[in-house]
Structure formats: structure tokens, C-alpha cells
Write an enzyme that holds these catalytic residues in place. Sequence first.
Site, PDB file in Angstrom:
ATOM      1  N   ARG A  80     -28.615  15.711 -10.347  1.00 19.25           N
ATOM      2  CA  ARG A  80     -27.519  16.733 -10.621  1.00 19.25           C
ATOM      3  C   ARG A  80     -27.292  18.169  -9.895  1.00 19.25           C
ATOM      4  O   ARG A  80     -26.427  18.615  -9.768  1.00 19.25           O
ATOM      5  CB  ARG A  80     -27.198  16.733 -12.085  1.00 19.25           C
ATOM      6  CG  ARG A  80     -26.959  15.330 -12.762  1.00 19.25           C
ATOM      7  CD  ARG A  80     -26.861  15.427 -14.204  1.00 19.25           C
ATOM      8  NE  ARG A  80     -25.504  16.147 -14.441  1.00 19.25           N
ATOM      9  CZ  ARG A  80     -24.197  15.673 -14.741  1.00 19.25           C
ATOM     10  NH1 ARG A  80     -24.250  14.210 -14.909  1.00 19.25           N
ATOM     11  NH2 ARG A  80     -23.376  16.079 -15.031  1.00 19.25           N
TER      12      ARG A  80
ATOM     13  N   LYS B  21     -21.785   9.984   5.488  1.00 16.27           N
ATOM     14  CA  LYS B  21     -23.087   9.953   5.027  1.00 16.27           C
ATOM     15  C   LYS B  21     -24.094  10.586   5.709  1.00 16.27           C
ATOM     16  O   LYS B  21     -24.989  11.178   5.313  1.00 16.27           O
ATOM     17  CB  LYS B  21     -23.080   8.417   5.207  1.00 16.27           C
ATOM     18  CG  LYS B  21     -22.705   7.414   3.952  1.00 16.27           C
ATOM     19  CD  LYS B  21     -23.178   7.494   2.696  1.00 16.27           C
ATOM     20  CE  LYS B  21     -22.628   8.684   2.170  1.00 16.27           C
ATOM     21  NZ  LYS B  21     -21.489   8.750   1.410  1.00 16.27           N
TER      22      LYS B  21
END
Length: 611
Positions: free
Chosen positions: A27, A488
Site C-alpha cells: 500500500r 505495465k
Amino acid sequence: MCGIVAYVGHRQASEVIIKGLKRLEYRGYDSTGIALLNGALNVYKKKGKVSELESYLKGLDLDSHIGMGHTRWATHGEPSDENAHPHYSATKNLAIIHNGIIENYAALKQELLRKGHQFLSETDTEVFIHFIEDIKEKEKCPLDEAVRLALSRVVGAYAIVVMSFENPDLLIAARKGSPLVVGVGKGEFFMASDATPIVEYTNEVVYLNDQEIAIVDNGKLTIKNVANLPLTPYIQTIDIELEAIEKGGYEHFMLKEIFEQPRSIQDCMRGRLDAASNRLILGGLREYIQKLVHADRILIVACGTSWHAGLVAEYFFEEFCRIPTEVEYASEFRYRNPIIREGDVVIAISQSGETADTLAAIELAKSKGAIIFGVCNVVGSSIPRMTHAGAYTHAGPEIGVASTKAFTAQLTVLNMIALIVARQKGTITEQKYHEMLVEMENIPAKVERALALNDTIKTLAAEFKDVRNFLYLGRGYNFPVALEGALKLKEISYIHAEGYPAAEMKHGPIALIDHEMPVVFIATKDSSYEKVVSNIQEVKARKGRVIAVVTEGDTQIPKMAEFTLAVPPTIEPLMPLISVIPLQLLSYHIAVLRGANVDQPRNLAKSVTVE
Ligand code: G6P
């Protein structure tokens, strides 16, 4: 964004917290810290990853049954030891960890500076805990009341946990806009930004709602809201398996998640789709499905990879349902005073279900009377709770920051929604509908076949690992795949990459092409195949290095491309589920070869809970 974990109970708090921080590190990971009660309210914090905090803590007496920890993604103030959380109050009797942003912190800080407060960091969070203590002293009230009064004066988003030296069995947590879960064990409690640090101890949890405060005091949990209304804790049982949040033998979460896709796509369809009986059901849509069937327009709001899934869905809804569809970046949508008419339906797509921009876009659309559907992965997260109806993607926890299996699960759900609507509207023939269901059932096995390209792609990655730019080109359904392939690559390898519709190349990007420029074509056999072949010729004519994702059995493109990656055939709308696989693997292997931290790429966070 940031990760929060707190514990009170019979275990060593530091062990539970450090383990929890590692689980939450995806996170945010620019600095970490922990607060424990051992003789004093001690705060230990360090710039860098949890492992750095761990080394710093070695040899220290950490004996404590209560504590809290934080892993940060900087908003106010650069990553540093000082700016890391927890932060102390002025007397050091209180400490806080915080996820989110206090927007009016500057005004509060001025108020406190005038009173003689001194601050050690540049953060809004430190101001917040000074403010809480100031209220506590002024009002001579208990800590939970001071927290409540402070919360009623702050503007912004937060998930917080507060600890006090004077109350050694007390943890106070609150949320608004940033997620917070309370785990209820036997004589012990956990608090965290999501359930991953909790599931190995208990599966009983309470998800706090916005404006709610949870108080764990002497082994008892009470909940109230900022308006001081007592609430009954709603305890839910969650079913996340521990192995789902561990690497299971893979070197990185991202690789594990790429390889999980045959199963996650299957899980997404389980119990919902059965081609043999022509059955397709999404229970969470049933009540509102007519709104979609009669929609004049669909507005899709999302960010990042979820926005790319939205772009593919635009093709689904327009092709199958004949409903005009627009795909919006959530952040742009909300600041544009968008026109939302009766008959418009909004679909919000989000892996985490917590993205601040997407949440804000939903709020705005809701305030204008729109019906909102959610397509989310994290069960119990904020977006599913704010939307009128929706469907979970059931991909399981996605820990790698770069989204992979969530994307293919989003495509699967969005495709199912479009087919249900199209059938009810009568805009798809029964034959085509059935053909789609049959082929969807074939997708997991075809994805498995595409994954067999892994070794070839590893070799290919070695060839291109040192280049500075990449171009990704595709048309139709493969255009969003080109965007996703480029995203990506930049996310995890830091190579500059751009995705374009192949035909747009001649209006700009063609200027970039020379003998060093790798161009990835997503050139599977579909209605624009011949056009893409021409685009490949154009690149070749300028000496660009062509890597082509083609359909198995293609004999034409392999003669033209320097490298080809052949994937199994499928019907055009389902090709993104397969053609994206080699692109995920390519970015993964390039990033690994470049020595990048694949699961925690620099500057990024998995769940962006600030605007
Ligand atoms: C962050 C993540 C991306 C993700 C985006 C949207 O930027 O790093 O991987 O696509 O947020 O997140 P969501 O949870 O709303 O899908």
C-alpha cells in the site's frame, strides 16, 4: 495508500504489527514506523522499507501487548525519518498513525503555533495529534471525546489510530474516505487498512463506515459516529485464505498473480455462467438490471488499469447492447461539471474499491441522480458499499502493485454484464450469445496456453532490457490492450512506453521509429488484421524492431516480425483476456532483469486513497 496496523491483546504487539506491515507494504513503502507501550509510549520510525525498520529494532526491548504501525506513501513532506508515522502529540503522551490528507491542516497549524506548539515534521498528521491533545486539555474530556471533537473540525480524508500513554489498554480508530477494518479475536483486537494482516488471527471483522469511531478499551469494542451516536458493531465473517496473500513459491506476487489468471477468471465465472444451460446470472445486478437495459448512455469511470478495462467494456456495450458508452478518467470526470441526464447509468470499475478519484466521481454522479454500478475486487471496500448494484470480480487479493489478474477478471465481469443486458434488450442473437458463453468457458485453458510463453518471453526480455523506449500498438479490442501493455512496462521497469491505436502511429509516433525502437504489435487474427499487417510494414520500412503477439498458426506476420509470440485463437471480443498475458510477462521479466522492485515499484501505491 498508506498501511495501518494496530494490535491489543495477549500477543507481542511488535510481532503482529511488523508481520502486518509486511503484508500491507504494497500500500505504501517509503517509510515505516511503530509505536509501543513499554515503560513509555515509544515511537520507532525509519525512512525506507519495513525490513529497514526491522533491522533498526533489533536488540531493543519491544515487550508490549499494545501497539500500532504504519507504512507510508508520502503526501505532505518527503519520505524521511521525521515525516514517518507514528507522530507524537506535544507532551508525547499520545501518538497517531494516519492514512489520508487533512486539508485544513495549515489553518489548524497556525492556530497551534500561536499557542506555542512546536512541530518536528512537515506532516498534516502531526498537526492533527497536537490538535487532539489541545482539545483534550481544553475540554478536560476523555481521549475518545477529544478525538471525536477534533474529527468534527477537520476537513479531508482519514483513517487514523490513536494510542495513549495514560490509557495502556486503549486504541481509538476512525475513518472517513480511507478504509479501516477492526478484527475481533478472542480477547484481542486488530485494526488495519485492509483485512490482510488480520486473517491469520481471526476472520471476524467490522468494517468501519465513514465518520465512525471504533474504541477498543479494556477488551471491549464500542463504535460511535462523529455526531456522537452509539452504533452496534456489525461483525462480518470474511473468507480470505492465508495462502491467497502469500507468494506460494513464486519470486514475486506479480508473477504469482499473472499465473493465477486461469483460476481467477474461472472463479469470476463460477456459479454465474453455464454455457450448457445457456445460463448467465449476476445476483448483485438483478434489482437494477432494467436501468442498464433501458440506459440511453453508459458512463464508465475508473483510473489506471481499471480505466483500460473500461475501454474494452466500451466495445462490449456498444457492440452487444448498442448503448452509447463513454469511458472517463474518474479524476477528470468529477472536475468537468459533467452532464448526467436521466437515463444515464454509471459504471465504476476499481480493483481496490477505495480509489479516491473514483469514489469522488461516484459521489458526484450520485448527487446528480445517476444509478451507479460497481465492478470491484476487494469485498466490503468503499465503492461496493456506495453503489446501487454491482458485481465482484472475485480475483482474490491482488498484492503486486501492477494490476494483472484484477484486469482480466474485470474484463470477464464486464463482458458478462454486457451479455446479460444485450440478451434482455434483444440486441444479440441467441446463437451469438451462446457462442460467447461457450467461448468464455474456454478462456481459462487458453490463458494457460498463453502462459506457456513464459520462457520464450524471458529470453526476449533479455534482448530488450536496456532500451529506453517502447511503443505498443493495437486496433479495436486490442487497442486498450496496447495501452495496458505500455502501462505495465512503465510502472515496473521505468522504461518509457506508449500505447497507441495502430493507425494513429502515422500521426505522430512514427517519428520516433528508428533501428533501436521496439514496437509491440498486438496483431491477432481479427477484423483489422490486414490493416495491422500494413502498420507492421510501415514500422519495418523505418527499421523499427517488431515484436508481434499473433494468433497461433499465423504464417504471415512471423515472416515480418523480429519476434513473434503466438497465443491461442478466440473470438474477437475475448481476445484481450489472452493477448494481455504475454505483455504482462514481458514487462515482468524486463523489470526483473533490470533489478527493479517488481512488487513495489518506486513512487506507486496499490490503492490511491488521496486525490
Ligand atoms: C493505482 C494502482 C493501479 C490501479 C489504479 C486504480 O494507480 O497502482 O494498478 O490500476 O490505482 O486502482 P483501482 O483499485 O481503482 O483499480
